[in-house]
Design an enzyme around this catalytic site. Structure first.
Site, PDB file in Angstrom:
ATOM      1  N   ASP A  54      10.295   4.874  -8.313  1.00  0.00           N
ATOM      2  CA  ASP A  54       9.804   4.491  -6.991  1.00  0.00           C
ATOM      3  C   ASP A  54       8.388   3.911  -7.048  1.00  0.00           C
ATOM      4  OD1 ASP A  54       9.737   4.667  -3.964  1.00  0.00           O
ATOM      5  OD2 ASP A  54       8.108   6.045  -4.443  1.00  0.00           O
ATOM      6  N   LEU A  60       6.163   5.253   2.520  1.00  0.00           N
ATOM      7  CA  LEU A  60       5.901   3.918   3.072  1.00  0.00           C
ATOM      8  C   LEU A  60       5.702   2.861   1.989  1.00  0.00           C
ATOM      9  CD1 LEU A  60       3.453   4.913   5.950  1.00  0.00           C
ATOM     10  CD2 LEU A  60       5.840   4.256   6.169  1.00  0.00           C
ATOM     11  N   ARG A  61       5.908   3.265   0.721  1.00  0.00           N
ATOM     12  CA  ARG A  61       5.679   2.316  -0.368  1.00  0.00           C
ATOM     13  C   ARG A  61       6.593   1.095  -0.236  1.00  0.00           C
ATOM     14  NH1 ARG A  61       5.464   5.832  -4.625  1.00  0.00           N
ATOM     15  NH2 ARG A  61       3.225   6.097  -4.504  1.00  0.00           N
ATOM     16  N   GLY A  62       7.839   1.320   0.173  1.00  0.00           N
ATOM     17  CA  GLY A  62       8.786   0.215   0.341  1.00  0.00           C
ATOM     18  C   GLY A  62       8.312  -0.796   1.361  1.00  0.00           C
TER      19      GLY A  62
END
Length: 334
Positions: free
Chosen positions: A190, A271-273
């Site tokens: 991720d 919230l990385r996506g």
């Protein structure tokens, strides 16, 4: 007399046939290194290493302080001698120790002479460049953690016996591997900005073309490099122009809401996506020489940014890329 530092010919990036997903991910990461690197998973012998070396060779030279171990960018106030070097492309071998990766402090000199003697590691050499880890899925998790932390923060800290040294470590992290040899832990996967999947080319005519291009390059690399000189130069200019445009790109509030909706409906953790899609869409828009992000620009990058962030159900046979595309179409195109 043997020529000193003879340059090994690099296969031209623009001569690489197919593997568009991998090439796009690499180009977007060099336009905006803050995307967070790319993980390339696929079959052996599909040109992963060749493509990564080719993108590094394509990039413009950078100005550094001469003989600086960290490839430091000179400040306007600096009176130090500078030089231009190729973008560093550093390979991290599987058997590397933590000292080799992070660098080490000479404790003896520190204690007896009071000098902070630092032996730079691979992270120092990769600063302002590309750090490539082949078979990253076989690398010790502890080292992968160190790499990802440095890539995210832009700094490397080495502490030993109460002595601490901190230096810049800003690089594009590129990992590759074969999923048959083991998957990367989801929480580590991720952390990579993008995830490109590559497969062995099935089309016979395309396979023949790839073999012929490589054979001709091996016979006469100088002639082959000359053949692609104009294409290489044009792509280099496009990347430089995109880097210049990057801070002027407009991504509408409506599209940012829809990106968040896609991530939410796919149950993407954190919230990385969202952040990576925003960055990648802007980088792709800049790559095309535009200043406003369109739906098609987001569509081009959304699978690369999200496929590795989905929670995997071992009983599910649906491809994660298909799931991302399906939800994207429902949110953006319906």
């Amino acid at each position: 007399m043997i020529e000193k530092h003879r340059k090994t010919p690099i296969f031209p990036f623009t001569a690489i046939v197919g593997q568009e997903e991998m090439k796009l991910a690499l180009q977007l990461n060099v336009i905006d290194p803050k995307i967070g690197g790319v993980m390339i998973m696929g079959d052996r012998g599909t040109g992963k290493s060749t493509t990564i070396r080719a993108i590094a060779d394509l990039l413009p030279e950078i100005e550094v302080i001469k003989d600086d171990p960290f490839n430091s960018q000179p400040l306007k106030t600096d009176k130090k001698e500078t030089e231009f070097i190729k973008i560093p492309m550093i390979d991290l071998p599987l058997g590397a120790t933590e000292d080799r990766v992070c660098g080490t402090i000479d404790i003896e000199k520190a204690l007896t002479m009071g000098i902070k003697a630092f032996e730079p590691g691979l992270l120092a050499k990769a600063n302002r460049g590309i750090l490539y880890v082949d078979e990253v899925n076989l690398l010790d998790d502890h080292l992968v953690d160190i790499l990802l932390d440095s890539a995210a923060s832009g700094w490397n800290t080495v502490e030993r016996e109460g002595i601490s040294i901190r230096h810049p470590a800003q690089f594009v992290l590129v990992g590759s591997g074969n999923p048959e040899e083991g998957e990367l832990r989801p929480q580590l996967l991720d952390r990579f900005g993008m995830h490109a999947e590559i497969r062995t080319v099935k089309d016979p005519s395309l396979r023949v073309k790839i073999v012929e291009e490589r054979t001709l390059f091996d016979i006469n690399p100088e002639a082959w490099i000359e053949k692609y000189k104009d294409e290489q130069e044009n792509l280099k200019k496009t990347i430089i122009n995109a880097q210049t445009l990057l801070n002027t790109i407009n991504l509408s509030y409506e599209d940012r809401i829809k990106i968040a909706q896609v991530c939410s409906e796919l149950n993407v953790d954190g919230l990385r996506g969202d952040i990576v899609i925003n960055r990648a869409a802007k980088a792709y828009t800049a790559f095309q020489g535009k200043t406003t992000v369109s739906t098609s620009d987001i569509e081009k990058v959304v699978v690369l940014c999200l496929r590795h962030r989905l929670r995997k159900d071992p009983l599910e046979s649906i491809d994660s890329g298909y799931k991302v595309r399906k939800v994207f179409e429902e949110v953006f195109l319906s």
